[in-house]
Design a protein around this motif. Sequence first.
Motif, PDB file in Angstrom:
ATOM      1  N   GLY A  45       0.795  -1.214   0.000  1.00 20.77           N
ATOM      2  CA  GLY A  45       0.000   0.000   0.000  1.00 20.77           C
ATOM      3  C   GLY A  45       0.828   1.265   0.000  1.00 20.77           C
ATOM      4  N   ALA A  46       2.040   1.200  -0.551  1.00 20.26           N
ATOM      5  CA  ALA A  46       2.915   2.364  -0.576  1.00 20.26           C
ATOM      6  C   ALA A  46       2.340   3.457  -1.462  1.00 20.26           C
ATOM      7  N   SER A  47       2.705   4.682  -1.168  1.00 18.71           N
ATOM      8  CA  SER A  47       2.250   5.828  -1.950  1.00 18.71           C
ATOM      9  C   SER A  47       3.123   6.005  -3.186  1.00 18.71           C
ATOM     10  N   GLY A  48       2.672   6.864  -4.092  1.00 19.05           N
ATOM     11  CA  GLY A  48       3.471   7.178  -5.270  1.00 19.05           C
ATOM     12  C   GLY A  48       4.792   7.822  -4.906  1.00 19.05           C
ATOM     13  N   ILE A  49       4.815   8.596  -3.825  1.00 16.25           N
ATOM     14  CA  ILE A  49       6.051   9.235  -3.384  1.00 16.25           C
ATOM     15  C   ILE A  49       7.076   8.183  -2.970  1.00 16.25           C
ATOM     16  N   GLU A  50       6.646   7.144  -2.257  1.00 13.39           N
ATOM     17  CA  GLU A  50       7.571   6.104  -1.805  1.00 13.39           C
ATOM     18  C   GLU A  50       8.154   5.324  -2.980  1.00 13.39           C
ATOM     19  N   VAL A  51       7.305   4.995  -3.952  1.00 12.48           N
ATOM     20  CA  VAL A  51       7.811   4.320  -5.151  1.00 12.48           C
ATOM     21  C   VAL A  51       8.783   5.233  -5.894  1.00 12.48           C
ATOM     22  N   SER A  52       8.437   6.521  -5.955  1.00 12.91           N
ATOM     23  CA  SER A  52       9.308   7.490  -6.613  1.00 12.91           C
ATOM     24  C   SER A  52      10.658   7.571  -5.921  1.00 12.91           C
ATOM     25  N   ILE A  53      10.663   7.535  -4.581  1.00 12.98           N
ATOM     26  CA  ILE A  53      11.920   7.574  -3.829  1.00 12.98           C
ATOM     27  C   ILE A  53      12.790   6.374  -4.178  1.00 12.98           C
ATOM     28  N   ASN A 235       7.874   5.625 -15.639  1.00 13.24           N
ATOM     29  CA  ASN A 235       8.403   4.501 -14.859  1.00 13.24           C
ATOM     30  C   ASN A 235       7.796   4.438 -13.466  1.00 13.24           C
ATOM     31  N   VAL A 236       7.448   5.582 -12.917  1.00 14.01           N
ATOM     32  CA  VAL A 236       6.819   5.627 -11.600  1.00 14.01           C
ATOM     33  C   VAL A 236       5.312   5.423 -11.705  1.00 14.01           C
ATOM     34  N   VAL A 237       4.719   6.006 -12.737  1.00 17.88           N
ATOM     35  CA  VAL A 237       3.257   6.046 -12.860  1.00 17.88           C
ATOM     36  C   VAL A 237       2.678   4.727 -13.359  1.00 17.88           C
ATOM     37  N   ALA A 355      20.193  12.205 -14.586  1.00 17.95           N
ATOM     38  CA  ALA A 355      19.689  13.428 -13.955  1.00 17.95           C
ATOM     39  C   ALA A 355      18.335  13.809 -14.544  1.00 17.95           C
ATOM     40  N   GLY A 356      18.205  13.694 -15.867  1.00 18.93           N
ATOM     41  CA  GLY A 356      16.914  13.953 -16.490  1.00 18.93           C
ATOM     42  C   GLY A 356      15.859  12.983 -16.016  1.00 18.93           C
ATOM     43  N   ALA A 357      16.264  11.700 -15.887  1.00 19.97           N
ATOM     44  CA  ALA A 357      15.325  10.697 -15.401  1.00 19.97           C
ATOM     45  C   ALA A 357      14.887  11.008 -13.971  1.00 19.97           C
ATOM     46  N   LEU A 358      15.810  11.487 -13.135  1.00 17.60           N
ATOM     47  CA  LEU A 358      15.463  11.829 -11.755  1.00 17.60           C
ATOM     48  C   LEU A 358      14.392  12.909 -11.697  1.00 17.60           C
TER      49      LEU A 358
END
Length: 419
Positions: A45-53, A235-237, A355-358
């Motif tokens: 149940g992780a959030s999008g922010i956690e996956v993004s991290i 990649n995150v979405v 860096a662009g990917a980040l």
Amino acid sequence: MSFTSPALARSRWSDVYIASIAQFFGATGTFLVLVSLVLALQQRGASGIEVSILVICEALPMVVLGKLIGRLIDRYDSRLLLIVSGVGQMLACLALAQAEQFTAVIAGAVALSVVSGVAVPTRQALLPAMVVRDDLPKASAIGQTAGTAGMMAGPALAGFMVGGLGVRQTLMLAVLGFAATILAGLLLKTRRGGLAAAPAGDADPEPEWTLGSDRLLWSSAWGLTAVMAALSAVNVVLVFFMMRTLGSSEEVYGLIDTTWTIGMLAGAWIFGRAIRPTTVDTTLARLLFVLLGVVSLAMIGVASVQTALWIVPCYLIGGTQNGGLNVLMGTLMGRRVPQEARGRANAALGMRVQAGALVGYVLGGLSLEITDARWSVLACGVLGLFTALAVAPHVLRAGRLTNHDRTGATAQSGAYSVP
């Protein structure tokens, strides 16, 4: 002594295949680990922010340490670097298999990214030293095929293995893939890097090559970075779009994600065979941005689907262009960068693209907090298309200036030839 390969009379194809096999297993292990961790977070149940991290931590070390890594690759023996980095990959993966807390997972992901950030550009810098100039597109296609096959196997294995065995067992098996990096270091005859033994008082200075000294490479690298920043948020979405918006399972997610790499496999060979010794570098740079535009259109197509299966044709089209991008950029780098600076060159390119990917990863995580995943994917495609259109004129201008500045044989073939 110096381990830089001497000029070759003929290509050393056995080394190309050894390096490519290591690339396959390394990519399989890397993507198996990353996708397994993403799926594990989504299940909790992780959030999008956690996956993004998590995804950011996979890319951040190359951005922060890129210059240092590039100098290490040019200064130290490639055999030593491959063996040490392979051992590091195995240890980091074993640590991830035991990690329970989110902070421990992030620490393991950072460690794995650091050692992989040494192994990958070391192999990339070795490839042009294994073949003569005219064989570079074919060798690049073989390497890209191996890496793409690993990228294809990793997510598919993760989708089935996480569901059937669990995350810990999956990560334990991923350790085996990284052993190939060690074996490649032991088996490869081609070597580069190392401190050259020079007569006392007559040491040669380090070559004064920088990415900015080549207008065409510099503009192509920054243009690629800009478009990747726009597209990488997918990649995150994507995991949220497929599993929440479209209601797919882990197995379907893994299989559909694999279709992109099937396209990359085809694209590597299509474009590897299309590039001729007489194909000028400016033509390669122009084609690079045509393919970036097509990838962006494929993302727009993904955003429009109502069922997961319709993502497949979009991914096959986008993946084919992605495979072509890798071959085109690899050929440009191999043609235009001197042997002594290829470690720095590959690290410099990787640092900018990561860096662009980040930037895209951060935007992807934030977008999930304010809008639906479908709209996030659509925004990525539209922004990528407009970015490609905006930066392409700068690349064309750089190509014209490059051709104008050069005379003689180097005017069309690139600043440097492969040894």
